[in-house]
Design a protein around this motif. Structure first.
Motif, PDB file in Angstrom:
ATOM      1  N   PRO A  12     -35.101   6.465 -91.242  1.00 29.95           N
ATOM      2  CA  PRO A  12     -35.047   5.172 -89.964  1.00 29.95           C
ATOM      3  C   PRO A  12     -33.629   5.272 -89.905  1.00 29.95           C
ATOM      4  O   PRO A  12     -33.404   4.524 -88.642  1.00 29.95           O
ATOM      5  N   ARG A  13     -32.620   5.635 -90.376  1.00 30.85           N
ATOM      6  CA  ARG A  13     -31.279   5.304 -89.881  1.00 30.85           C
ATOM      7  C   ARG A  13     -30.478   6.230 -89.158  1.00 30.85           C
ATOM      8  O   ARG A  13     -29.515   5.877 -88.449  1.00 30.85           O
ATOM      9  N   HIS A  14     -30.601   7.680 -89.494  1.00 31.09           N
ATOM     10  CA  HIS A  14     -29.865   8.449 -88.572  1.00 31.09           C
ATOM     11  C   HIS A  14     -30.734   9.888 -88.410  1.00 31.09           C
ATOM     12  O   HIS A  14     -31.383  10.063 -88.818  1.00 31.09           O
ATOM     13  N   ALA A  15     -30.199  10.670 -87.291  1.00 36.15           N
ATOM     14  CA  ALA A  15     -30.398  11.884 -86.886  1.00 36.15           C
ATOM     15  C   ALA A  15     -29.993  12.716 -88.390  1.00 36.15           C
ATOM     16  O   ALA A  15     -28.944  12.487 -88.838  1.00 36.15           O
ATOM     17  N   SER A  16     -30.915  13.552 -88.552  1.00 37.91           N
ATOM     18  CA  SER A  16     -30.639  14.541 -89.796  1.00 37.91           C
ATOM     19  C   SER A  16     -31.021  16.163 -89.318  1.00 37.91           C
ATOM     20  O   SER A  16     -31.294  16.218 -88.424  1.00 37.91           O
ATOM     21  N   THR A  17     -30.326  16.809 -90.113  1.00 37.43           N
ATOM     22  CA  THR A  17     -30.290  18.226 -89.876  1.00 37.43           C
ATOM     23  C   THR A  17     -30.726  19.181 -91.090  1.00 37.43           C
ATOM     24  O   THR A  17     -30.600  18.961 -92.085  1.00 37.43           O
ATOM     25  N   THR A  18     -31.516  20.263 -90.356  1.00 37.30           N
ATOM     26  CA  THR A  18     -31.756  21.256 -91.641  1.00 37.30           C
ATOM     27  C   THR A  18     -30.792  22.124 -91.936  1.00 37.30           C
ATOM     28  O   THR A  18     -30.574  23.306 -91.742  1.00 37.30           O
ATOM     29  N   VAL A  19     -30.024  21.571 -92.884  1.00 36.83           N
ATOM     30  CA  VAL A  19     -28.877  22.366 -93.686  1.00 36.83           C
ATOM     31  C   VAL A  19     -29.023  21.687 -95.073  1.00 36.83           C
ATOM     32  O   VAL A  19     -28.946  20.592 -95.274  1.00 36.83           O
ATOM     33  N   ALA A  20     -28.588  22.753 -96.057  1.00 33.20           N
ATOM     34  CA  ALA A  20     -28.525  22.515 -97.330  1.00 33.20           C
ATOM     35  C   ALA A  20     -27.477  23.455 -97.702  1.00 33.20           C
ATOM     36  O   ALA A  20     -27.358  24.482 -97.662  1.00 33.20           O
ATOM     37  N   ALA A  21     -26.321  22.879 -98.502  1.00 33.48           N
ATOM     38  CA  ALA A  21     -25.388  23.549 -99.418  1.00 33.48           C
ATOM     39  C   ALA A  21     -24.504  24.297 -98.048  1.00 33.48           C
ATOM     40  O   ALA A  21     -24.025  25.680 -98.246  1.00 33.48           O
ATOM     41  N   GLY A  22     -24.421  23.573 -96.732  1.00 31.64           N
ATOM     42  CA  GLY A  22     -23.724  24.430 -95.924  1.00 31.64           C
ATOM     43  C   GLY A  22     -24.552  25.575 -95.155  1.00 31.64           C
ATOM     44  O   GLY A  22     -23.795  26.182 -94.260  1.00 31.64           O
ATOM     45  N   ARG A  23     -25.677  25.703 -95.405  1.00 35.52           N
ATOM     46  CA  ARG A  23     -26.790  26.944 -94.906  1.00 35.52           C
ATOM     47  C   ARG A  23     -27.769  26.228 -93.990  1.00 35.52           C
ATOM     48  O   ARG A  23     -28.169  25.221 -94.462  1.00 35.52           O
ATOM     49  N   GLY A  24     -28.184  26.906 -92.978  1.00 33.67           N
ATOM     50  CA  GLY A  24     -29.308  26.566 -92.200  1.00 33.67           C
ATOM     51  C   GLY A  24     -30.752  26.590 -93.078  1.00 33.67           C
ATOM     52  O   GLY A  24     -30.550  27.385 -94.072  1.00 33.67           O
ATOM     53  N   MET A  25     -31.697  26.118 -92.515  1.00 35.78           N
ATOM     54  CA  MET A  25     -32.903  26.570 -92.841  1.00 35.78           C
ATOM     55  C   MET A  25     -33.396  28.009 -92.518  1.00 35.78           C
ATOM     56  O   MET A  25     -33.441  28.341 -91.643  1.00 35.78           O
ATOM     57  N   ALA A  26     -33.817  28.607 -93.659  1.00 39.71           N
ATOM     58  CA  ALA A  26     -34.560  29.971 -93.765  1.00 39.71           C
ATOM     59  C   ALA A  26     -35.993  29.919 -92.965  1.00 39.71           C
ATOM     60  O   ALA A  26     -36.763  29.091 -93.552  1.00 39.71           O
ATOM     61  N   VAL A  27     -36.355  30.565 -92.120  1.00 37.87           N
ATOM     62  CA  VAL A  27     -37.299  30.559 -91.386  1.00 37.87           C
ATOM     63  C   VAL A  27     -37.950  32.284 -91.456  1.00 37.87           C
ATOM     64  O   VAL A  27     -37.179  33.229 -91.555  1.00 37.87           O
TER      65      VAL A  27
END
Length: 131
Positions: free
Chosen positions: A74-89
């Motif tokens: 509820p507080r901020h926009a978030s991004t699909t990144v973990a350990a500096g890497r994007g989300m695998a699809v």
């Protein structure tokens, strides 16, 4: 309750779920097919990925594809990144995915390593389909 009336999912205006209902029904993978969780985080604070949950829908009576990304923070926009890497699809590298909830032309590109980075506003969702 995280999703309250007046937020994007419940408003009947131009930006609400109801405004896009017909378009959603035209996307077969959103109605049926296989579901695969591609990103989830236990973080709920100020971390970059806090509150993100994402899954892919494939099939639906054909070769359809949809990527659904939710931000429960509820507080901020978030991004699909973990350990500096994007989300695998599973979408092919180089694919352009268009957000059916966002402004026209709002898109994400799958990188060569099969990952994508998506930023979602607080308490919102983005649904991407191939262009």
């Amino acid at each position: 309750h995280v999703f309250k009336r007046g937020r994007v999912f419940f408003t009947a205006g131009d930006d609400g779920f109801a405004a896009h209902a017909v378009e959603f029904r035209q996307q077969a993978p959103l109605r049926r097919g296989d579901q695969n969780v591609v990103f989830s985080t236990p973080r709920v604070g100020d971390e970059e990925e806090a509150g993100i949950f994402a899954y892919e829908r494939t099939g639906g009576g054909g070769s359809g594809y949809a990527l659904v990304v939710l931000n429960t923070n509820p507080r901020h926009a978030s991004t699909t990144v973990a350990a500096g890497r994007g989300m695998a699809v599973t979408a092919a590298p180089g694919s352009t995915l268009v957000d059916v909830l966002g402004p026209e032309g709002d898109a994400a590109t799958v990188e060569g390593d099969g990952t994508v980075r998506v930023t979602v506003p607080p308490l919102s969702a983005r649904i991407f389909v191939p262009r």
